[in-house]
Design a protein around this motif. Sequence first.
Motif, PDB file in Angstrom:
ATOM      1  N   LYS A 140     -85.396  15.614 -48.184  1.00  0.00           N
ATOM      2  CA  LYS A 140     -84.585  14.389 -48.217  1.00  0.00           C
ATOM      3  C   LYS A 140     -84.352  13.923 -49.659  1.00  0.00           C
ATOM      4  O   LYS A 140     -83.337  13.305 -49.965  1.00  0.00           O
ATOM      5  CB  LYS A 140     -85.325  13.302 -47.425  1.00  0.00           C
ATOM      6  N   ASN A 141     -85.305  14.219 -50.526  1.00  0.00           N
ATOM      7  CA  ASN A 141     -85.251  13.725 -51.910  1.00  0.00           C
ATOM      8  C   ASN A 141     -84.907  14.819 -52.924  1.00  0.00           C
ATOM      9  O   ASN A 141     -85.246  14.697 -54.109  1.00  0.00           O
ATOM     10  CB  ASN A 141     -86.581  13.050 -52.276  1.00  0.00           C
ATOM     11  N   ASN A 142     -84.248  15.896 -52.421  1.00  0.00           N
ATOM     12  CA  ASN A 142     -83.757  16.929 -53.342  1.00  0.00           C
ATOM     13  C   ASN A 142     -84.820  17.543 -54.253  1.00  0.00           C
ATOM     14  O   ASN A 142     -84.601  17.693 -55.458  1.00  0.00           O
ATOM     15  CB  ASN A 142     -82.635  16.365 -54.220  1.00  0.00           C
ATOM     16  N   GLY A 143     -85.965  17.873 -53.672  1.00  0.00           N
ATOM     17  CA  GLY A 143     -86.985  18.562 -54.465  1.00  0.00           C
ATOM     18  C   GLY A 143     -87.969  17.638 -55.159  1.00  0.00           C
ATOM     19  O   GLY A 143     -88.696  18.059 -56.069  1.00  0.00           O
ATOM     20  N   TYR A 144     -87.986  16.382 -54.733  1.00  0.00           N
ATOM     21  CA  TYR A 144     -89.001  15.429 -55.205  1.00  0.00           C
ATOM     22  C   TYR A 144     -89.570  14.736 -53.977  1.00  0.00           C
ATOM     23  O   TYR A 144     -88.923  14.680 -52.933  1.00  0.00           O
ATOM     24  CB  TYR A 144     -88.387  14.403 -56.166  1.00  0.00           C
ATOM     25  N   LEU A 145     -90.761  14.179 -54.080  1.00  0.00           N
ATOM     26  CA  LEU A 145     -91.363  13.560 -52.897  1.00  0.00           C
ATOM     27  C   LEU A 145     -90.809  12.179 -52.593  1.00  0.00           C
ATOM     28  O   LEU A 145     -90.882  11.717 -51.451  1.00  0.00           O
ATOM     29  CB  LEU A 145     -92.889  13.481 -53.055  1.00  0.00           C
ATOM     30  N   LYS A 149     -86.259  11.495 -57.394  1.00  0.00           N
ATOM     31  CA  LYS A 149     -86.525  11.753 -58.818  1.00  0.00           C
ATOM     32  C   LYS A 149     -88.009  12.009 -59.042  1.00  0.00           C
ATOM     33  O   LYS A 149     -88.837  11.674 -58.194  1.00  0.00           O
ATOM     34  CB  LYS A 149     -86.041  10.573 -59.661  1.00  0.00           C
ATOM     35  N   ILE A 150     -88.312  12.558 -60.173  1.00  0.00           N
ATOM     36  CA  ILE A 150     -89.701  12.911 -60.473  1.00  0.00           C
ATOM     37  C   ILE A 150     -90.590  11.663 -60.527  1.00  0.00           C
ATOM     38  O   ILE A 150     -90.160  10.588 -60.948  1.00  0.00           O
ATOM     39  CB  ILE A 150     -89.779  13.681 -61.821  1.00  0.00           C
ATOM     40  N   SER A 151     -91.839  11.816 -60.057  1.00  0.00           N
ATOM     41  CA  SER A 151     -92.831  10.734 -60.148  1.00  0.00           C
ATOM     42  C   SER A 151     -94.216  11.358 -60.207  1.00  0.00           C
ATOM     43  O   SER A 151     -94.380  12.572 -60.037  1.00  0.00           O
ATOM     44  CB  SER A 151     -92.743   9.811 -58.926  1.00  0.00           C
ATOM     45  N   TRP A 152     -95.209  10.513 -60.382  1.00  0.00           N
ATOM     46  CA  TRP A 152     -96.576  11.038 -60.443  1.00  0.00           C
ATOM     47  C   TRP A 152     -97.015  11.625 -59.099  1.00  0.00           C
ATOM     48  O   TRP A 152     -97.931  12.468 -59.077  1.00  0.00           O
ATOM     49  CB  TRP A 152     -97.552   9.979 -60.959  1.00  0.00           C
ATOM     50  N   ALA A 153     -96.356  11.278 -58.008  1.00  0.00           N
ATOM     51  CA  ALA A 153     -96.701  11.885 -56.715  1.00  0.00           C
ATOM     52  C   ALA A 153     -96.397  13.383 -56.730  1.00  0.00           C
ATOM     53  O   ALA A 153     -97.160  14.184 -56.172  1.00  0.00           O
ATOM     54  CB  ALA A 153     -95.947  11.200 -55.573  1.00  0.00           C
ATOM     55  N   ASP A 154     -95.285  13.779 -57.363  1.00  0.00           N
ATOM     56  CA  ASP A 154     -94.955  15.205 -57.470  1.00  0.00           C
ATOM     57  C   ASP A 154     -96.013  15.938 -58.288  1.00  0.00           C
ATOM     58  O   ASP A 154     -96.466  17.026 -57.910  1.00  0.00           O
ATOM     59  CB  ASP A 154     -93.587  15.380 -58.134  1.00  0.00           C
ATOM     60  N   LYS A 181     -89.688  23.752 -54.229  1.00  0.00           N
ATOM     61  CA  LYS A 181     -88.760  23.108 -55.166  1.00  0.00           C
ATOM     62  C   LYS A 181     -89.445  22.008 -55.973  1.00  0.00           C
ATOM     63  O   LYS A 181     -89.137  21.805 -57.150  1.00  0.00           O
ATOM     64  CB  LYS A 181     -87.564  22.507 -54.412  1.00  0.00           C
ATOM     65  N   VAL A 182     -90.369  21.291 -55.323  1.00  0.00           N
ATOM     66  CA  VAL A 182     -91.140  20.275 -56.058  1.00  0.00           C
ATOM     67  C   VAL A 182     -91.932  20.967 -57.167  1.00  0.00           C
ATOM     68  O   VAL A 182     -91.938  20.522 -58.329  1.00  0.00           O
ATOM     69  CB  VAL A 182     -92.097  19.496 -55.126  1.00  0.00           C
ATOM     70  N   GLN A 183     -92.578  22.080 -56.809  1.00  0.00           N
ATOM     71  CA  GLN A 183     -93.340  22.819 -57.820  1.00  0.00           C
ATOM     72  C   GLN A 183     -92.410  23.286 -58.957  1.00  0.00           C
ATOM     73  O   GLN A 183     -92.759  23.139 -60.142  1.00  0.00           O
ATOM     74  CB  GLN A 183     -94.043  24.023 -57.188  1.00  0.00           C
ATOM     75  N   ALA A 188     -90.820  22.870 -64.437  1.00  0.00           N
ATOM     76  CA  ALA A 188     -89.681  22.918 -65.365  1.00  0.00           C
ATOM     77  C   ALA A 188     -89.901  22.010 -66.574  1.00  0.00           C
ATOM     78  O   ALA A 188     -89.238  22.163 -67.603  1.00  0.00           O
ATOM     79  CB  ALA A 188     -88.398  22.508 -64.643  1.00  0.00           C
ATOM     80  N   ASN A 189     -90.828  21.085 -66.464  1.00  0.00           N
ATOM     81  CA  ASN A 189     -91.113  20.211 -67.605  1.00  0.00           C
ATOM     82  C   ASN A 189     -91.832  21.012 -68.690  1.00  0.00           C
ATOM     83  O   ASN A 189     -92.850  21.669 -68.418  1.00  0.00           O
ATOM     84  CB  ASN A 189     -91.986  19.037 -67.137  1.00  0.00           C
ATOM     85  N   PRO A 190     -91.345  20.978 -69.937  1.00  0.00           N
ATOM     86  CA  PRO A 190     -91.928  21.817 -70.992  1.00  0.00           C
ATOM     87  C   PRO A 190     -93.423  21.560 -71.226  1.00  0.00           C
ATOM     88  O   PRO A 190     -94.183  22.509 -71.443  1.00  0.00           O
ATOM     89  CB  PRO A 190     -91.124  21.427 -72.240  1.00  0.00           C
ATOM     90  N   GLY A 191     -93.831  20.298 -71.152  1.00  0.00           N
ATOM     91  CA  GLY A 191     -95.244  19.989 -71.384  1.00  0.00           C
ATOM     92  C   GLY A 191     -96.137  20.561 -70.298  1.00  0.00           C
ATOM     93  O   GLY A 191     -97.182  21.170 -70.581  1.00  0.00           O
ATOM     94  N   VAL A 192     -95.734  20.376 -69.049  1.00  0.00           N
ATOM     95  CA  VAL A 192     -96.515  20.921 -67.933  1.00  0.00           C
ATOM     96  C   VAL A 192     -96.483  22.445 -67.983  1.00  0.00           C
ATOM     97  O   VAL A 192     -97.512  23.111 -67.807  1.00  0.00           O
ATOM     98  CB  VAL A 192     -95.973  20.413 -66.570  1.00  0.00           C
TER      99      VAL A 192
END
Lengths: 206, 206
Positions: A140-145, A149-154, A181-183, A188-192
């Motif tokens: 429902k949230n296009n690859g985020y929980l 959009k991205i959040s600390w839950a992801d 997709k969440v993963q 995809a974040n450079p730091g992670v």
Amino acid sequence: MAPKYKLTYFDFSGLGEPIRFIFHYAGIDFEDNRLNREQWAKLKPNAPLLQMPLLEVDGKTLHQSLAIARYVAKQVGLAGDNDFEAYEIDAAADTANDFRLAVVHYLSQQDPTIKQQFKEKLEDEKIPLYLNALDSWAKKNNGYLANGKISWADLYLVAVLGYLSYFLKRDLYEGYPNLKKVQDNVFANPGVNSWVQRRPTDHFPL
Amino acid sequence: MAPKYKLTYFDFSGLGEPIRFIFHYAGIDFEDNRLNREQWAKLKPNAPLLQMPLLEVDGKTLHQSLAIARYVAKQVGLAGDNDFEAYEIDAAADTANDFRLAVVHYLSQQDPTIKQQFKEKLEDEKIPLYLNALDSWAKKNNGYLANGKISWADLYLVAVLGYLSYFLKRDLYEGYPNLKKVQDNVFANPGVNSWVQRRPTDHFPL
């Protein structure tokens, strides 16, 4: 001046990893204080509730991993833009944590017969219940929980599914394409991404 | 226009009660939709994670009791005035919830021998661990769990200790004078006080 963060946890991903992910996501320096068993035995009597992780910041020592993660997430804009967004994130993170507890509950069983019963219940009921729900929210949230959009839950979910997959000796993303997709979005974040490439390998028992 | 709240839960205190306490504390009208077993059986397949409580507000249905409680608390000023206060409240509420889970874990054991082992561990280790910690925070904060003032963590703890005392057939405040002060402070609120006087008596099984 930017606050100085020191995270104290086992030399293991576990409940420290969601907090590490948040720091790495935001590119925030922190001391990753990883204790071996002897060091933890010394610290334990003085740790609130005899638990880690602990986060030292501005002369205070924070405990309770979800509360720490939410606090740090707020400092870096990963906790929602209003009360309802924050709620959506909290509900998703609590669900990821409930799933974690269900797995830990199984893993902690000592008696082989009972453990087998727990294993069947986990495989047949708990894993589908939690991962189908999380997967549907991710769809429902296009690859985020939450909130599209991205959040600390992801970050929380991906950190936790990583080490639970290790303990269960199976890829928990298999059959859950939206969680994958969440993963992907988190990694995809450079730091992670950089952290996941170079982080210490988990070994258990510690 | 003020939002319209509808709380759906069992006809029991349980995980609905902290949310009811917050509404009553703030004098906010809400529909206290208490389901019997048959009603719940009908609703369950459509409930997120097959769980209650659920809170309907502004056309949305919220689930996950801690996330709901935090959301409602924010609307009525019981969730702290800054990120660090919010953290302190979250850590206290999570600790109260961890205590709840430890008790539920014991209560859910089926095998009499194993249940006795859990009972001893609960009495000798878990209850003192959690309640001593919470009591020490209440002492430091003058009869509140966090920040020296009332918050949803206090309401959460008092709601939960009420029904856990019922299940364990003992007064969990005994030996914890500072937690008793938290209860006194929560019950001093006219809305909560009136609710506690007139609320339905818990009966179990439902």
